[in-house]
Design a protein around this motif. Structure first.
Motif, PDB file in Angstrom:
ATOM      1  N   ASP A 154      -2.173  -3.622  11.632  1.00 15.61           N
ATOM      2  CA  ASP A 154      -2.901  -3.560  10.416  1.00 15.61           C
ATOM      3  C   ASP A 154      -3.522  -2.136   9.957  1.00 15.61           C
ATOM      4  N   PRO A 155      -3.973  -1.363  11.049  1.00 18.18           N
ATOM      5  CA  PRO A 155      -4.520  -0.073  10.465  1.00 18.18           C
ATOM      6  C   PRO A 155      -3.361   0.960  10.083  1.00 18.18           C
ATOM      7  N   ILE A 156      -2.060   0.758  10.972  1.00 19.06           N
ATOM      8  CA  ILE A 156      -1.011   1.537  10.469  1.00 19.06           C
ATOM      9  C   ILE A 156      -0.449   1.219   9.228  1.00 19.06           C
ATOM     10  N   ALA A 157      -0.418  -0.023   8.927  1.00 17.95           N
ATOM     11  CA  ALA A 157       0.231  -0.309   7.437  1.00 17.95           C
ATOM     12  C   ALA A 157      -0.693   0.070   6.629  1.00 17.95           C
ATOM     13  N   ILE A 158      -2.201  -0.038   6.655  1.00 10.57           N
ATOM     14  CA  ILE A 158      -3.006   0.600   5.630  1.00 10.57           C
ATOM     15  C   ILE A 158      -2.858   1.920   5.426  1.00 10.57           C
ATOM     16  N   MET A 159      -2.742   2.728   6.442  1.00 13.09           N
ATOM     17  CA  MET A 159      -2.395   4.205   6.574  1.00 13.09           C
ATOM     18  C   MET A 159      -0.877   4.569   5.733  1.00 13.09           C
ATOM     19  N   THR A 160      -0.129   3.612   5.931  1.00 11.58           N
ATOM     20  CA  THR A 160       1.199   3.836   5.546  1.00 11.58           C
ATOM     21  C   THR A 160       1.122   3.642   3.779  1.00 11.58           C
ATOM     22  N   GLY A 161       0.488   2.723   3.595  1.00 10.09           N
ATOM     23  CA  GLY A 161       0.130   2.653   2.136  1.00 10.09           C
ATOM     24  C   GLY A 161      -0.584   3.407   1.543  1.00 10.09           C
ATOM     25  N   ILE A 162      -1.608   4.201   2.103  1.00 11.01           N
ATOM     26  CA  ILE A 162      -2.329   5.070   1.231  1.00 11.01           C
ATOM     27  C   ILE A 162      -1.381   6.298   1.450  1.00 11.01           C
ATOM     28  N   MET A 163      -0.683   6.678   2.385  1.00  6.52           N
ATOM     29  CA  MET A 163       0.195   7.950   2.439  1.00  6.52           C
ATOM     30  C   MET A 163       1.268   7.950   1.005  1.00  6.52           C
ATOM     31  N   THR A 164       1.681   6.647   1.098  1.00  5.21           N
ATOM     32  CA  THR A 164       2.667   6.547   0.044  1.00  5.21           C
ATOM     33  C   THR A 164       1.969   6.760  -1.320  1.00  5.21           C
ATOM     34  N   GLY A 165       0.785   6.365  -1.475  1.00  3.09           N
ATOM     35  CA  GLY A 165       0.231   6.327  -2.783  1.00  3.09           C
ATOM     36  C   GLY A 165      -0.311   8.008  -3.120  1.00  3.09           C
ATOM     37  N   VAL A 166      -0.843   8.496  -2.166  1.00  2.00           N
ATOM     38  CA  VAL A 166      -1.537   9.918  -2.474  1.00  2.00           C
ATOM     39  C   VAL A 166      -0.871  11.029  -1.736  1.00  2.00           C
ATOM     40  N   VAL A 167      -0.114  11.093  -0.784  1.00  2.00           N
ATOM     41  CA  VAL A 167       0.364  12.462  -0.271  1.00  2.00           C
ATOM     42  C   VAL A 167       1.038  13.258  -1.088  1.00  2.00           C
ATOM     43  N   GLY A 168       1.944  12.713  -1.903  1.00  2.00           N
ATOM     44  CA  GLY A 168       2.758  13.362  -2.874  1.00  2.00           C
ATOM     45  C   GLY A 168       1.864  14.098  -3.712  1.00  2.00           C
ATOM     46  N   GLY A 169       0.801  13.800  -4.132  1.00  2.00           N
ATOM     47  CA  GLY A 169      -0.360  14.419  -4.961  1.00  2.00           C
ATOM     48  C   GLY A 169      -0.883  15.377  -4.112  1.00  2.00           C
ATOM     49  N   VAL A 170      -1.173  15.400  -2.946  1.00  2.00           N
ATOM     50  CA  VAL A 170      -1.840  16.370  -2.095  1.00  2.00           C
ATOM     51  C   VAL A 170      -0.866  17.421  -1.888  1.00  2.00           C
ATOM     52  N   ILE A 171       0.519  17.394  -1.650  1.00  2.00           N
ATOM     53  CA  ILE A 171       1.209  18.184  -1.409  1.00  2.00           C
ATOM     54  C   ILE A 171       1.429  18.980  -2.637  1.00  2.00           C
ATOM     55  N   ARG A 172       1.561  18.581  -4.030  1.00  2.00           N
ATOM     56  CA  ARG A 172       1.530  18.850  -5.152  1.00  2.00           C
ATOM     57  C   ARG A 172       0.327  19.923  -5.404  1.00  2.00           C
ATOM     58  N   ASP A 173      -0.914  19.497  -5.100  1.00  2.00           N
ATOM     59  CA  ASP A 173      -2.122  20.163  -5.101  1.00  2.00           C
ATOM     60  C   ASP A 173      -2.063  21.450  -4.274  1.00  2.00           C
ATOM     61  N   VAL A 174      -1.593  21.359  -3.329  1.00  2.00           N
ATOM     62  CA  VAL A 174      -1.634  22.317  -2.116  1.00  2.00           C
ATOM     63  C   VAL A 174      -0.748  23.364  -2.452  1.00  2.00           C
ATOM     64  N   LEU A 175       0.503  23.110  -3.072  1.00  2.00           N
ATOM     65  CA  LEU A 175       1.505  24.026  -3.407  1.00  2.00           C
ATOM     66  C   LEU A 175       1.149  25.011  -4.625  1.00  2.00           C
ATOM     67  N   VAL A 176       0.330  24.220  -5.747  1.00  2.00           N
ATOM     68  CA  VAL A 176      -0.112  25.160  -6.832  1.00  2.00           C
ATOM     69  C   VAL A 176      -1.506  25.706  -6.560  1.00  2.00           C
ATOM     70  N   GLY A 177      -2.220  25.531  -5.331  1.00  2.00           N
ATOM     71  CA  GLY A 177      -3.140  26.125  -5.122  1.00  2.00           C
ATOM     72  C   GLY A 177      -4.627  25.838  -5.617  1.00  2.00           C
ATOM     73  N   GLU A 178      -4.651  24.443  -5.471  1.00  2.00           N
ATOM     74  CA  GLU A 178      -5.806  23.525  -5.965  1.00  2.00           C
ATOM     75  C   GLU A 178      -6.130  22.738  -5.059  1.00  2.00           C
ATOM     76  N   VAL A 179      -7.811  22.277  -4.985  1.00  2.00           N
ATOM     77  CA  VAL A 179      -8.117  21.666  -3.966  1.00  2.00           C
ATOM     78  C   VAL A 179      -7.578  20.003  -4.254  1.00  2.00           C
ATOM     79  N   PRO A 180      -6.711  19.441  -3.472  1.00  2.00           N
ATOM     80  CA  PRO A 180      -6.285  18.030  -3.812  1.00  2.00           C
ATOM     81  C   PRO A 180      -7.232  16.928  -4.338  1.00  2.00           C
ATOM     82  N   LEU A 181      -6.701  16.236  -5.251  1.00  2.00           N
ATOM     83  CA  LEU A 181      -7.719  15.261  -6.050  1.00  2.00           C
ATOM     84  C   LEU A 181      -8.117  14.490  -5.081  1.00  2.00           C
ATOM     85  N   VAL A 182      -7.539  13.974  -4.009  1.00  2.00           N
ATOM     86  CA  VAL A 182      -8.204  13.073  -3.246  1.00  2.00           C
ATOM     87  C   VAL A 182      -9.391  13.520  -2.124  1.00  2.00           C
ATOM     88  N   PHE A 183      -9.649  14.714  -2.253  1.00  2.00           N
ATOM     89  CA  PHE A 183     -10.598  15.304  -1.444  1.00  2.00           C
ATOM     90  C   PHE A 183     -11.657  15.762  -2.584  1.00  2.00           C
TER      91      PHE A 183
END
Length: 219
Positions: free
Chosen positions: A118-147
């Motif tokens: 269950d914990p891995i499944a939850i983390m997998t769901g969160i990663m699918t939803g938010v990691v793309g935005g984290v990578i985007r913000d890092v690449l453009v030099g902004e603090v990621p939205l999720v932080f």
């Protein structure tokens, strides 16, 4: 129309919307066409890519290249359209909320189907939803939205957890999926409409600390 087909269409819609949010970030930084497409791509498929690499399965877009076509076409159209028409940012926020909800549920389901805990499944769901935005913000030099103060990853966590709880409670998969998507979507829209934010981490500063700070500034 089956739920699986509806989820597939919503998944593609979420991919387009996430690509658009990547393009908006690229526009703020005045990137060229190639840079804009790269940012759109990592935003749209970055979360699912990291998810599949971690759980050691073939990366989803290598098995179905429609995601690549969708991102590139959306990026090209919007890159030129944005020069002539203002984008409906509010509508994009709501569509982004729907994308977050769908990506979260799809990611959680994928880990559950492979037998992860269950914990891995939850983390997998969160990663699918938010990691793309984290990578985007890092690449453009902004603090990621999720932080920041946004209720974003929190909504994803609640939705992924709820999906597991409902299925383990005996609720049918279709109802569990629809309920979880609705809860994530509602939480995110509620936060957008009413400007609800998470508390910010602030260190306590007592009288002694304040005096020390003043002495440092004087010296």
């Amino acid at each position: 129309m089956t739920l699986a087909l509806i989820l597939q269409y919503l998944d593609l819609l979420g991919t387009v919307v996430f690509a658009i949010t990547g393009l908006l970030a690229a526009r703020r930084k005045q990137l060229d066409l190639f840079g804009a497409i790269v940012i759109a791509m990592v935003t749209a498929i970055g979360g699912g890519t990291v998810r599949d690499l971690i759980i050691d399965v073939p990366v989803f877009w290598t098995q179905n290249d429609i995601y690549i076509y969708v991102v590139v076409i959306a990026a090209l159209l919007l890159f030129f359209l944005a020069r002539f028409k203002r984008l409906p940012v509010k509508l994009l926020l709501f569509l982004d909320a729907l994308g977050l909800a769908v990506f979260t549920v799809i990611g959680t389901q994928k880990a559950m189907a492979l037998g992860f805990s269950d914990p891995i499944a939850i983390m997998t769901g969160i990663m699918t939803g938010v990691v793309g935005g984290v990578i985007r913000d890092v690449l453009v030099g902004e603090v990621p939205l999720v932080f920041r103060k946004e209720i974003y990853a929190t909504a994803s966590f609640v939705g992924a957890s709820l999906l597991l709880v409902l299925i383990e409670a005996g609720v049918t998969v279709d109802w569990a999926v629809m309920t979880s998507i609705l809860v994530v979507l509602t939480m995110r829209v509620w936060a957008i409409v009413f400007n609800v934010e998470l508390p910010v981490f602030i260190s306590y500063k007592g009288p002694d600390t304040q005096s020390s700070d003043q002495d440092v500034h004087k010296s």
